[in-house]
Structures are given as structure tokens and as C-alpha cells.
Design a protein around this motif. Structure first.
Motif, PDB file in Angstrom:
ATOM      1  N   GLY A  61       0.793  -1.221   0.000  1.00 29.21           N
ATOM      2  CA  GLY A  61       0.000   0.000   0.000  1.00 29.21           C
ATOM      3  C   GLY A  61       0.823   1.266   0.000  1.00 29.21           C
ATOM      4  N   ILE A  64       0.436   3.303  -2.972  1.00 32.30           N
ATOM      5  CA  ILE A  64      -0.779   4.115  -3.070  1.00 32.30           C
ATOM      6  C   ILE A  64      -0.552   5.476  -2.428  1.00 32.30           C
ATOM      7  CG2 ILE A  64      -3.245   4.216  -2.536  1.00 32.30           C
ATOM      8  CD1 ILE A  64      -3.183   1.136  -2.341  1.00 32.30           C
ATOM      9  N   CYS A  67       1.399   7.647  -4.730  1.00 36.50           N
ATOM     10  CA  CYS A  67       0.541   8.262  -5.756  1.00 36.50           C
ATOM     11  C   CYS A  67      -0.194   9.481  -5.207  1.00 36.50           C
ATOM     12  CB  CYS A  67      -0.470   7.236  -6.279  1.00 36.50           C
ATOM     13  SG  CYS A  67       0.237   5.962  -7.328  1.00 36.50           S
ATOM     14  N   VAL A 110      -5.574   7.506   3.153  1.00 35.91           N
ATOM     15  CA  VAL A 110      -4.342   7.626   2.365  1.00 35.91           C
ATOM     16  C   VAL A 110      -4.004   9.077   2.050  1.00 35.91           C
ATOM     17  CG1 VAL A 110      -3.332   7.127   0.110  1.00 35.91           C
ATOM     18  CG2 VAL A 110      -4.490   5.316   1.371  1.00 35.91           C
TER      19      VAL A 110
END
Length: 441
Positions: A61, A64, A67, A110
Motif C-alpha cells: 500500500g 498508493i 501516488c 491515504v
């Protein structure tokens, strides 16, 4: 004054294979690979300084989060650092209120971890340019300047800006003396390194013996997978550390509410100071029910390492759902949001005992808790900062522990800069460490 236009933001997926030796293992996270989404900010200033920051993850993860950081970079590149510092509240709100990106938050998950990494790098750069360790930069700020870094939206029903100013002004008394005390004695710590759930009894005994010899008096034990095993392990630890040293328990969100009450009641014989994360980190009323049920046993509830934002901390405090606030340097959005939680905790008179460990969490959170003692709380009663003895060797200025206390950092910055060799070796998936592991049968 911070200077320079931000010209570049780089981000790296950095992972350490800690799962191989069960470091960090608990009832919910049995095979963590301590990792970081690691940010480097550059400016066009002639001094060539860079800001280094990160947010913590457990391996999968991290890509992620990387990003999400790249998505936020449009709000950072091209900004003048002096403009950020002069309106830190506005910059914070810009990062957390992008009208499209906030949909995948807002201010949680996130996208909020990504915000923490970016802001941590900004604060590191500002402190380096000022030539001060981050804790000292904060201590030297005037109260109104500190408050200008905080977004009070959503928390004014618990803490107004005027109330926060009053807390900071009141704390000016004795501030210089407390700073001298910290410089001489450091900030008290507790260890989690002895009793990870995946450790054997032999290893647990060895680590407890070594910790006692090194002067540790506060120990945390991971629990929650098996009751009979927890009873056995807690008995072993209590016998090792003796009746007068402090024990804490950490279930890492394992139980339902009633299950937590029943389970911890059976562990009460070992006199733990707190049970940490007994249930879902989002269940405020569940924590309140557990806290009320365990109060007669003298066991408090601690939580915060996965508390999403200042709004949830507000509600935990309003509901008397925790007796120990555990801030985290990478879960909340950096200094800005942690300042608001420290001030709310002071208003509600709940001690702050930060979460640390992982990769780099000890390095960054030490600055916050040292600042809290000097400039906000002025108290060490029932207060301590977690310490885990992993991965410090990968940082340019690692934490220093002496007499079971954090020694105050002296180097400018947030202590968040990794060594270049460590960064290159542990980049995922093409760093040397990961390439070698991938080649093994």
C-alpha cells in the motif's frame, strides 16, 4: 525567515523487511514490513538545503500513498517558502481542501497520510533554514505565530483560538526552566521492544533482562491473540520487571467492546497502567464504554496511533473515551494538526503519551512531545513517549536514548532525513535489499 521557491518534490517507496524477524508483530499486524513514503523537497535557495519528510506504513500500500503525494505536489511546487510560513494555516487548508482530492478523505486515510509526509518535509526544511531543531523552532515561536499554523475548523466547540492562546500564554511561566530541565534530563520513554507478540519466551526474557540493566522502568506488552497465552506472557513480564515498574498492554484493535472488557479484566491482576487500542480505532463510544468499565480496576484506555484526525481526537476527549492521548507524527497532518490535539489534550487535562517506533516515528515525535512539555503542558505526570529500537541506524540524526529518556536533538531540522545509502538500498522494489530477497528461492 524561510526563503526560496519550491522547485521540486520527489517521493520514494522505502521498505524494510522487518517481518522476517517478527519485529513489530502484534495481534492484528502479524507480518509488518516497516516502510515509508519518503518525500524530498528542494528550493532554488542558494544554501542548497532540502526538506525531508515521510509517512509511515507497513509495506503493501505504500505505492498508493506515493501516488497521493504526487497528486498533492501541484499545491507545493512553485510556492515560495516564505509565503507558506506566513500563512501556514492557509497552506494547510489548501492541502486538505482540494475540492476533488478531499473526496477520498477528507482529512483521513491515504490522502491524509500523504499530507503528513508533505508537511513533515516542509517543516524539516523550515527548521533547517532557521538553524534549529524542530522542537526549538516551535518553543521559540510566539503564541500567536504558533496558532497561525493551526486550522481550527471543526474543533471550536471543544477549543477556540482564544482558549488556545490562553493556554500558551499561561505556559510561558517557567518555560525557560523547563527547557533547561529537558536539556539536562531528557524526556521519559517507555519500551515496546521487549514483548512483540511474535517473540519467543526466551527472547522476551533476554530483552527484558537487557532493558532492566539499561535502566528501563516502563514496558509495553502486545496482547490480544490468545487469552491464556496473554496471561502467561504478562505473568512472565511482570515477574521479570517486578511489582514497581510500569506495564502497559496493547491489543492493536483486536476486540469487540464486551470482549475487550472481559479480556482485560482477566489481565487486571498484572496491574497494567493502560490498555491501548482495545477495539476499532474509530469507535469512540466503544472506547468510552471500555474506559468506564475498567476504571474501577485502575486501568486507563489509550489510543491515537490510528486516530484519523483532530475531529476524532476532539470527540474522544469530549466523550471521556481515553485517559492517554497517543499522537503520531505521521498519522495526523504533521505539526499543524498535532498542535491542535496537544492543545485540546491540555484543555481536557488528559496526558499525552505519543505513539512511536516504526521507521522514523521516534525521530519525529520526540520533537512534538518535548515541545509539549516546555510550551504547553508543563507536566511529566503520567507522561512518557514510546521507544522502539528498530531502524534508527538509517537516519542521518537518529534518536539518542540515555537513562531511558530521549536526549534532546541538537541538529537543525525534524530528524527526518534518511541516509542516502539506506534510501537507495531499501527502495521498493528495485533496491538492493529487495532484489536480493526476490532472488532467494
Amino acid at each position: 525567515m524561510a526563503k526560496g521557491e519550491i522547485t521540486n518534490l520527489s517521493v520514494f517507496d522505502v521498505r524494510f523487511p522487518t517481518s522476517l524477524d517478527h519485529h513489530g508483530s502484534d495481534a492484528m499486524h502479524t507480518d509488518p514490513d516497516y516502510s515509508a513514503a519518503y518525500v524530498i523537497i528542494e528550493t532554488d535557495a542558494s544554501d542548497g538545503l532540502k526538506g525531508h519528510g515521510f509517512t509511515f506504513t507497513l509495506g503493501k500500500g505504500t505505492e498508493i500513498v506515493v501516488c497521493a503525494i504526487k497528486a498533492l505536489s501541484v499545491h507545493v511546487i512553485g510556492k515560495q517558502l516564505k509565503d507558506i510560513v506566513s500563512d501556514f494555516r492557509g497552506f494547510y487548508r489548501q492541502l486538505t481542501s482540494d475540492s476533488q482530492l478531499r473526496w477520498i478523505g477528507p482529512e483521513k486515510g491515504v490522502i491524509h497520510l500523504a499530507t503528513a509526509a508533505v508537511l513533515n518535509a516542509v517543516w524539516d526544511l523550515v527548521a533547517k533554514q532557521e538553524g534549529k531543531p524542530l522542537w526549538k523552532l516551535l518553543v521559540d515561536m510566539e503564541p500567536k505565530q504558533l496558532l497561525s499554523c493551526i486550522d481550527f475548523r471543526y474543533i471550536t466547540d471543544a477549543l477556540t483560538e482564544d482558549e488556545a492562546l490562553e493556554i500558551l500564554e499561561k505556559a510561558k511561566s517557567g518555560k525557560a526552566e523547563r527547557e533547561k530541565y529537558m536539556l539536562k534530563h531528557g524526556y521519559p520513554a517507555y519500551t515496546t521492544s521487549c514483548a512483540w507478540l511474535g517473540y519467543s519466551d526466551e527472547r522476551l526474557r533476554q530483552l527484558c533482562t537487557e532493558a532492566l540493566e539499561a535502566g528501563w522502568t516502563r514496558f509495553k506488552v502486545k496482547v490480544g491473540a490468545d487469552l491464556e497465552d496473554d496471561i502467561r506472557r504478562c505473568k512472565l513480564v511482570r515477574e521479570m520487571i517486578g511489582p514497581n515498574n510500569i506495564m502497559m498492554l496493547d491489543a492493536n484493535q483486536r476486540w469487540d467492546v464486551k470482549e475487550a472488557i472481559d479480556w482485560v479484566s482477566k489481565l487486571a491482576q498484572f496491574k497494567p497502567l493502560w490498555i491501548e487500542e482495545p477495539t476499532s480505532p474509530d469507535d469512540i463510544l466503544g472506547h468510552a464504554t471500555i474506559a468506564k468499565a475498567l476504571a474501577s480496576s485502575g486501568i486507563g484506555v489509550a489510543t491515537g496511533e490510528q486516530c484519523q484526525n483532530k475531529v476524532m481526537f476532539k470527540q474522544f476527549l469530549q466523550a471521556s473515551a481515553l485517559q492517554f492521548v497517543q499522537i503520531d507524527g505521521c498519522r495526523l497532518a504533521s505539526i499543524n494538526e498535532n498542535l491542535s490535539v496537544l492543545l485540546m489534550a491540555q484543555k481536557f487535562q488528559v496526558p499525552v503519551c505519543p505513539h512511536a517506533g516504526g521507521v522514523g516515528l521516534c525521530e519525529v515525535v520526540q520533537h512534538l512531545i518535548i515541545f509539549d512539555y516546555i510550551a504547553i503542558s508543563g507536566s511529566l505526570e503520567n507522561r512518557m513517549c514510546e521507544y522502539v529500537d528498530h531502524l534508527h541506524e538509517h537516519f542521518k540524526h537518529p534518536v539518542v536514548i540515555k537513562n531511558a529518556s530521549y536526549v534532546l536533538p541538537k541538529e537543525p531540522g525534524f530528524s527526518s532525513e534518511m541516509k542516502e545509502d539506506s534510501l537507495q538500498q531499501h527502495k521498493f522494489p528495485d533496491g538492493k535489499v529487495w532484489q536480493e530477497l526476490a532472488s532467494k528461492p
